[in-house]
Design an enzyme around this catalytic site. Sequence first.
Site, PDB file in Angstrom:
ATOM      1  N   LYS A   1       0.816  -1.219   0.000  1.00 43.14           N
ATOM      2  CA  LYS A   1       0.000   0.000   0.000  1.00 43.14           C
ATOM      3  C   LYS A   1       0.850   1.271   0.000  1.00 43.14           C
ATOM      4  O   LYS A   1       1.883   1.321   0.658  1.00 43.14           O
ATOM      5  CB  LYS A   1      -0.881  -0.004   1.256  1.00 43.14           C
TER       6      LYS A   1
ATOM      7  N   ARG B   1      -2.563  -7.186  14.253  1.00 42.55           N
ATOM      8  CA  ARG B   1      -1.670  -6.181  14.847  1.00 42.55           C
ATOM      9  C   ARG B   1      -2.165  -4.817  14.437  1.00 42.55           C
ATOM     10  O   ARG B   1      -3.084  -4.704  13.647  1.00 42.55           O
ATOM     11  CB  ARG B   1      -0.263  -6.386  14.307  1.00 42.55           C
TER      12      ARG B   1
ATOM     13  N   ARG C   1       2.072   7.415   2.198  1.00 35.55           N
ATOM     14  CA  ARG C   1       3.310   6.866   2.766  1.00 35.55           C
ATOM     15  C   ARG C   1       4.508   7.434   2.023  1.00 35.55           C
ATOM     16  O   ARG C   1       4.653   7.229   0.813  1.00 35.55           O
ATOM     17  CB  ARG C   1       3.346   5.343   2.613  1.00 35.55           C
TER      18      ARG C   1
END
Length: 448
Positions: free
Chosen positions: A237, A291, A337
């Site tokens: 991603k 997580r 990101r």
Amino acid sequence: MFDTVLIANRGEIALRVVRTCRDMGITSVVVHSGVDADSAAAQAADRRINIGPADPRRSYLYAPAVIEAARLTGAQAVHPGYGFLSEDPDFATICAENGLVFVGPAAEVMARLGDKSTARRMMADAGLPVVPGSREPVGTADEAAEVARRIGYPLIVKAVAGGGGRGMAVVRDAGALLPTFRATRASAQAAFGDNRVYMEQYLYGARHIEIQVLADGHGNVVHLGERDCSVQRRHQKLVEESPAPELPPGLADRLAGYAVAGCRAAGYRGAGTFEFLVRGAEAAFIEVNSRIQVEHPVTEMVTGIDIVREQLRIAAGEPLGFDQDRVERRGASVECRINAEDPARDFAPCPGTLTGFRAPGGPFVRVDTHAFPGAQARPEYDSLLAKVVTWGQDRDQALARMRRALGELRVEGPGVHTTAGLLADVLDDPDFCAGRHDTTLLDRRAAS
Ligand code: ADP
């Protein structure tokens, strides 16, 4: 609540967890490798402990050193972040054996979900739609050919123990099946120490939609809505957002229902993510991540819920402080990101010293980063430098603020390239702007 939490990670996520610990009055301990002694997380933590050299196998992945650091500092719990030991059931067991609370689900649950083939079977049995594929790992060439005949081409061969976009390969036709099957087994063995693979239909042109869940150990399960993570390179991603734009009516609710049912079926505890592929009205489960996810901030921005705080509360045995009706989602949030990678060289990591770094700011911008002028992007570790997150009353406003934020961002260093320029282009892509994009967006742009 715990007095002291040890953070078994590095980079932006370690700093992220330190901050919530501080908000909650919890003493934070960050373990670090020798080269990370001056990292942002190590500097921000209440205590830091050197647990070994730069090689992660001898530091961040070396359980005995982490456990010893917890013992020395009197930590009661270990937050594993993402990556490293975060999805390792053996590590969760070792924590328990040493009287430490592992912030995550029970080791057995993690083991079942971490085996992607078992997770598929479990979720299919719980009534979730799964991508058509093999019910068990595929061990021989004959079995592979048999499954391929049943599901057709294109298909994808995936490592049972895979993660992070690694250990999978698409097969376009029968001629490529056996070589790809063998190569994927070999690369799975090399990367994960487990050569088992399974097969799925390859849903070309699907969107990646995932649901964030929170489950306490008391039978309460809530979801915090969906994220769209369809802007990807090499199955990893780059841009994530919540809510997902332009989904067919009712689909997000249906996926959330699947995720909650899946959580209950698995006996899940903690924060987790159920991932789905969506093509038209077709939706199918692919995997669970047990997580915190890199992209959790977009959910925090629209819900106002600190997911790390909820993880710590659940790990301490507290019940969720709210039920589903109290989860309100407002506006829209996007994350980009910023990786130290060169998009022009197939996203090859480009580590180096950051001679300059300036984070964006201003209204409705959140930057989770461990970068600063003088910091190093190290070759041993993940290339993520910063997550730029914006919020808006609607998607267009969040995107406009992201364009502003990326315009303010400065990352400089000899040989250091980042994904920022490419992502700025994505923000102007007509398909992306219209919310019509899918996981093929970047490949199609690269090809045109
Ligand atoms: P990982 O655990 O490595 O992240 P996933 O199973 O979550 O792997 O898949 C990562 C990405 O790979 C997905 O978001 C999607 O883009 C692509 N992918 C995985 N399985 C399929 C499939 N059956 N069809 C199409 N794309 C897929």
